[in-house]
Design a protein around this motif. Structure first.
Motif, PDB file in Angstrom:
ATOM      1  N   GLY A  94     -12.776   1.774  -6.810  1.00  0.00           N
ATOM      2  CA  GLY A  94     -12.668   0.584  -7.638  1.00  0.00           C
ATOM      3  C   GLY A  94     -13.384  -0.631  -7.101  1.00  0.00           C
ATOM      4  N   CYS A  95     -14.044  -0.518  -5.957  1.00  0.00           N
ATOM      5  CA  CYS A  95     -14.747  -1.661  -5.362  1.00  0.00           C
ATOM      6  C   CYS A  95     -16.245  -1.472  -5.546  1.00  0.00           C
ATOM      7  CB  CYS A  95     -14.403  -1.772  -3.879  1.00  0.00           C
ATOM      8  SG  CYS A  95     -15.276  -3.133  -3.074  1.00  0.00           S
ATOM      9  N   ALA A  96     -16.905  -2.466  -6.119  1.00  0.00           N
ATOM     10  CA  ALA A  96     -18.343  -2.388  -6.357  1.00  0.00           C
ATOM     11  C   ALA A  96     -19.158  -2.732  -5.111  1.00  0.00           C
ATOM     12  CB  ALA A  96     -18.726  -3.331  -7.498  1.00  0.00           C
ATOM     13  N   ALA A  97     -18.551  -3.372  -4.117  1.00  0.00           N
ATOM     14  CA  ALA A  97     -19.254  -3.729  -2.883  1.00  0.00           C
ATOM     15  C   ALA A  97     -19.413  -2.488  -2.011  1.00  0.00           C
ATOM     16  CB  ALA A  97     -18.470  -4.809  -2.141  1.00  0.00           C
ATOM     17  N   PRO A  98     -20.362  -2.502  -1.068  1.00  0.00           N
ATOM     18  CA  PRO A  98     -20.538  -1.348  -0.175  1.00  0.00           C
ATOM     19  C   PRO A  98     -19.272  -1.004   0.619  1.00  0.00           C
ATOM     20  CG  PRO A  98     -22.398  -2.844   0.026  1.00  0.00           C
ATOM     21  CD  PRO A  98     -21.368  -3.530  -0.840  1.00  0.00           C
ATOM     22  N   ALA A  99     -18.476  -2.010   0.923  1.00  0.00           N
ATOM     23  CA  ALA A  99     -17.214  -1.770   1.636  1.00  0.00           C
ATOM     24  C   ALA A  99     -16.212  -2.829   1.218  1.00  0.00           C
ATOM     25  CB  ALA A  99     -17.415  -1.799   3.139  1.00  0.00           C
ATOM     26  N   CYS A 100     -14.969  -2.408   1.025  1.00  0.00           N
ATOM     27  CA  CYS A 100     -13.883  -3.326   0.687  1.00  0.00           C
ATOM     28  C   CYS A 100     -12.665  -2.961   1.519  1.00  0.00           C
ATOM     29  CB  CYS A 100     -13.492  -3.231  -0.777  1.00  0.00           C
ATOM     30  SG  CYS A 100     -14.552  -4.136  -1.898  1.00  0.00           S
ATOM     31  N   LEU A 101     -12.033  -3.961   2.069  1.00  0.00           N
ATOM     32  CA  LEU A 101     -10.761  -3.774   2.755  1.00  0.00           C
ATOM     33  C   LEU A 101      -9.646  -3.977   1.739  1.00  0.00           C
ATOM     34  CD1 LEU A 101      -9.132  -3.478   5.442  1.00  0.00           C
ATOM     35  CD2 LEU A 101      -9.071  -5.981   5.477  1.00  0.00           C
ATOM     36  N   HIS A 102      -8.785  -2.970   1.590  1.00  0.00           N
ATOM     37  CA  HIS A 102      -7.578  -3.154   0.795  1.00  0.00           C
ATOM     38  C   HIS A 102      -6.511  -3.642   1.777  1.00  0.00           C
ATOM     39  CE1 HIS A 102      -4.600  -2.654  -2.343  1.00  0.00           C
ATOM     40  NE2 HIS A 102      -3.799  -2.222  -1.387  1.00  0.00           N
ATOM     41  N   TRP A 103      -6.043  -4.865   1.568  1.00  0.00           N
ATOM     42  CA  TRP A 103      -5.077  -5.508   2.465  1.00  0.00           C
ATOM     43  C   TRP A 103      -3.782  -5.675   1.686  1.00  0.00           C
ATOM     44  CZ3 TRP A 103      -5.034 -11.409   3.491  1.00  0.00           C
ATOM     45  CH2 TRP A 103      -4.124 -11.716   4.515  1.00  0.00           C
ATOM     46  N   GLY A 104      -2.701  -5.100   2.218  1.00  0.00           N
ATOM     47  CA  GLY A 104      -1.410  -5.175   1.557  1.00  0.00           C
ATOM     48  C   GLY A 104      -0.369  -5.886   2.398  1.00  0.00           C
ATOM     49  N   LEU A 105       0.660  -6.375   1.734  1.00  0.00           N
ATOM     50  CA  LEU A 105       1.776  -7.065   2.397  1.00  0.00           C
ATOM     51  C   LEU A 105       3.048  -6.699   1.660  1.00  0.00           C
ATOM     52  CD1 LEU A 105       2.951  -9.280   4.339  1.00  0.00           C
ATOM     53  CD2 LEU A 105       2.486 -10.916   2.500  1.00  0.00           C
ATOM     54  N   ARG A 106       4.075  -6.400   2.419  1.00  0.00           N
ATOM     55  CA  ARG A 106       5.377  -6.163   1.783  1.00  0.00           C
ATOM     56  C   ARG A 106       6.508  -6.567   2.718  1.00  0.00           C
ATOM     57  NH1 ARG A 106       5.745   0.431   2.168  1.00  0.00           N
ATOM     58  NH2 ARG A 106       7.205   0.236   3.842  1.00  0.00           N
ATOM     59  N   ARG A 107       7.638  -6.814   2.078  1.00  0.00           N
ATOM     60  CA  ARG A 107       8.904  -7.027   2.782  1.00  0.00           C
ATOM     61  C   ARG A 107       9.837  -5.973   2.218  1.00  0.00           C
ATOM     62  NH1 ARG A 107      10.014 -12.259   2.034  1.00  0.00           N
ATOM     63  NH2 ARG A 107       9.344 -12.851   4.111  1.00  0.00           N
ATOM     64  N   ASP A 108      10.251  -5.027   3.076  1.00  0.00           N
ATOM     65  CA  ASP A 108      11.023  -3.864   2.635  1.00  0.00           C
ATOM     66  C   ASP A 108      10.232  -3.141   1.543  1.00  0.00           C
ATOM     67  OD1 ASP A 108      13.132  -4.455   4.465  1.00  0.00           O
ATOM     68  OD2 ASP A 108      13.882  -5.952   3.054  1.00  0.00           O
ATOM     69  N   ASP A 109      10.803  -2.987   0.347  1.00  0.00           N
ATOM     70  CA  ASP A 109      10.104  -2.295  -0.745  1.00  0.00           C
ATOM     71  C   ASP A 109       9.420  -3.255  -1.710  1.00  0.00           C
ATOM     72  OD1 ASP A 109      10.818   0.209   0.186  1.00  0.00           O
ATOM     73  OD2 ASP A 109      12.667   0.265  -0.978  1.00  0.00           O
ATOM     74  N   LEU A 110       9.428  -4.537  -1.431  1.00  0.00           N
ATOM     75  CA  LEU A 110       8.847  -5.540  -2.316  1.00  0.00           C
ATOM     76  C   LEU A 110       7.428  -5.883  -1.868  1.00  0.00           C
ATOM     77  CD1 LEU A 110       9.180  -7.587  -4.626  1.00  0.00           C
ATOM     78  CD2 LEU A 110      10.115  -9.179  -2.920  1.00  0.00           C
ATOM     79  N   TYR A 111       6.453  -5.597  -2.716  1.00  0.00           N
ATOM     80  CA  TYR A 111       5.067  -5.948  -2.418  1.00  0.00           C
ATOM     81  C   TYR A 111       4.848  -7.420  -2.718  1.00  0.00           C
ATOM     82  CZ  TYR A 111       3.988  -1.076  -1.746  1.00  0.00           C
ATOM     83  OH  TYR A 111       3.963   0.200  -1.253  1.00  0.00           O
ATOM     84  N   LEU A 112       4.115  -8.075  -1.829  1.00  0.00           N
ATOM     85  CA  LEU A 112       3.830  -9.504  -1.942  1.00  0.00           C
ATOM     86  C   LEU A 112       2.318  -9.727  -1.897  1.00  0.00           C
ATOM     87  CD1 LEU A 112       6.481 -10.572   0.712  1.00  0.00           C
ATOM     88  CD2 LEU A 112       6.729 -10.736  -1.772  1.00  0.00           C
ATOM     89  N   ASP A 113       1.871 -10.880  -2.328  1.00  0.00           N
ATOM     90  CA  ASP A 113       0.458 -11.220  -2.290  1.00  0.00           C
ATOM     91  C   ASP A 113       0.065 -11.578  -0.860  1.00  0.00           C
ATOM     92  OD1 ASP A 113      -1.629 -13.542  -4.217  1.00  0.00           O
ATOM     93  OD2 ASP A 113      -2.121 -12.176  -2.596  1.00  0.00           O
ATOM     94  N   PRO A 114      -0.788 -10.774  -0.205  1.00  0.00           N
ATOM     95  CA  PRO A 114      -1.152 -11.078   1.172  1.00  0.00           C
ATOM     96  C   PRO A 114      -1.928 -12.386   1.321  1.00  0.00           C
ATOM     97  CG  PRO A 114      -2.418  -9.210   0.376  1.00  0.00           C
ATOM     98  CD  PRO A 114      -1.398  -9.537  -0.677  1.00  0.00           C
ATOM     99  N   LEU A 115      -2.577 -12.846   0.262  1.00  0.00           N
ATOM    100  CA  LEU A 115      -3.297 -14.115   0.348  1.00  0.00           C
ATOM    101  C   LEU A 115      -2.351 -15.283   0.598  1.00  0.00           C
ATOM    102  CD1 LEU A 115      -6.016 -13.683  -2.425  1.00  0.00           C
ATOM    103  CD2 LEU A 115      -6.256 -13.412   0.067  1.00  0.00           C
TER     104      LEU A 115
END
Length: 148
Positions: A94-115
């Motif tokens: 899903g990334c059009a760039a040559p390389a993309c880092l998928h960066w995730g953040l969560r607290r327990d089972d709740l996903y949060l916006d890492p930004l």
């Protein structure tokens, strides 16, 4: 060093079992150094579905994940903010760039916006009961902002 370009933003699903984007994709050069978003302990460094993944547990119950990464750390390593954890592998679905880092953040089972860790996440004021506002659907991930 300039901050990486966000190519896909955090877009959590309205229900935990539905499809969504539970992190952000950041464009960077293949083999770019990937660093820890904060102090913590490496709790996973290995492959998941053929992609290198590193997960770091941080104080306060937060956990960050990084993929696709060729890890230079091992489970149990203690990290400080900015410590290298690996190198970015080329390609990411899903990334059009040559390389993309998928960066995730969560607290327990709740996903949060890492930004939000960088002060760049979307901020919305929602009613405490999660009611829809002006036709918008209140989603749990939009209302919470983590404190590192």
């Amino acid at each position: 060093m300039s901050p990486p370009r966000v190519v896909r933003r955090f877009d959590p699903p309205p229900r935990p079992w539905l499809a969504g984007h539970r992190g952000v994709d950041l464009a960077a050069a293949p083999s770019a150094e990937v660093v820890a978003a904060g102090a913590g302990t490496v709790v996973f460094a290995g492959e998941v579905a053929g992609r290198g993944v590193v997960s770091v547990a941080h104080p306060g119950g937060l956990r960050t994940t990084y993929e696709p990464v060729t890890a230079t750390v091992a489970v149990g390593d203690r990290l400080a903010l900015g410590d290298p954890i690996g190198r970015l592998a080329a390609g990411h679905p899903g990334c059009a760039a040559p390389a993309c880092l998928h960066w995730g953040l969560r607290r327990d089972d709740l996903y949060l916006d890492p930004l939000a860790l960088l002060g760049l996440g979307r901020v919305r004021l929602l009613p405490l009961d999660g009611r829809p506002v002006d036709g918008a659907v209140a989603r749990r991930g939009d209302a919470e902002r983590p404190v590192a």
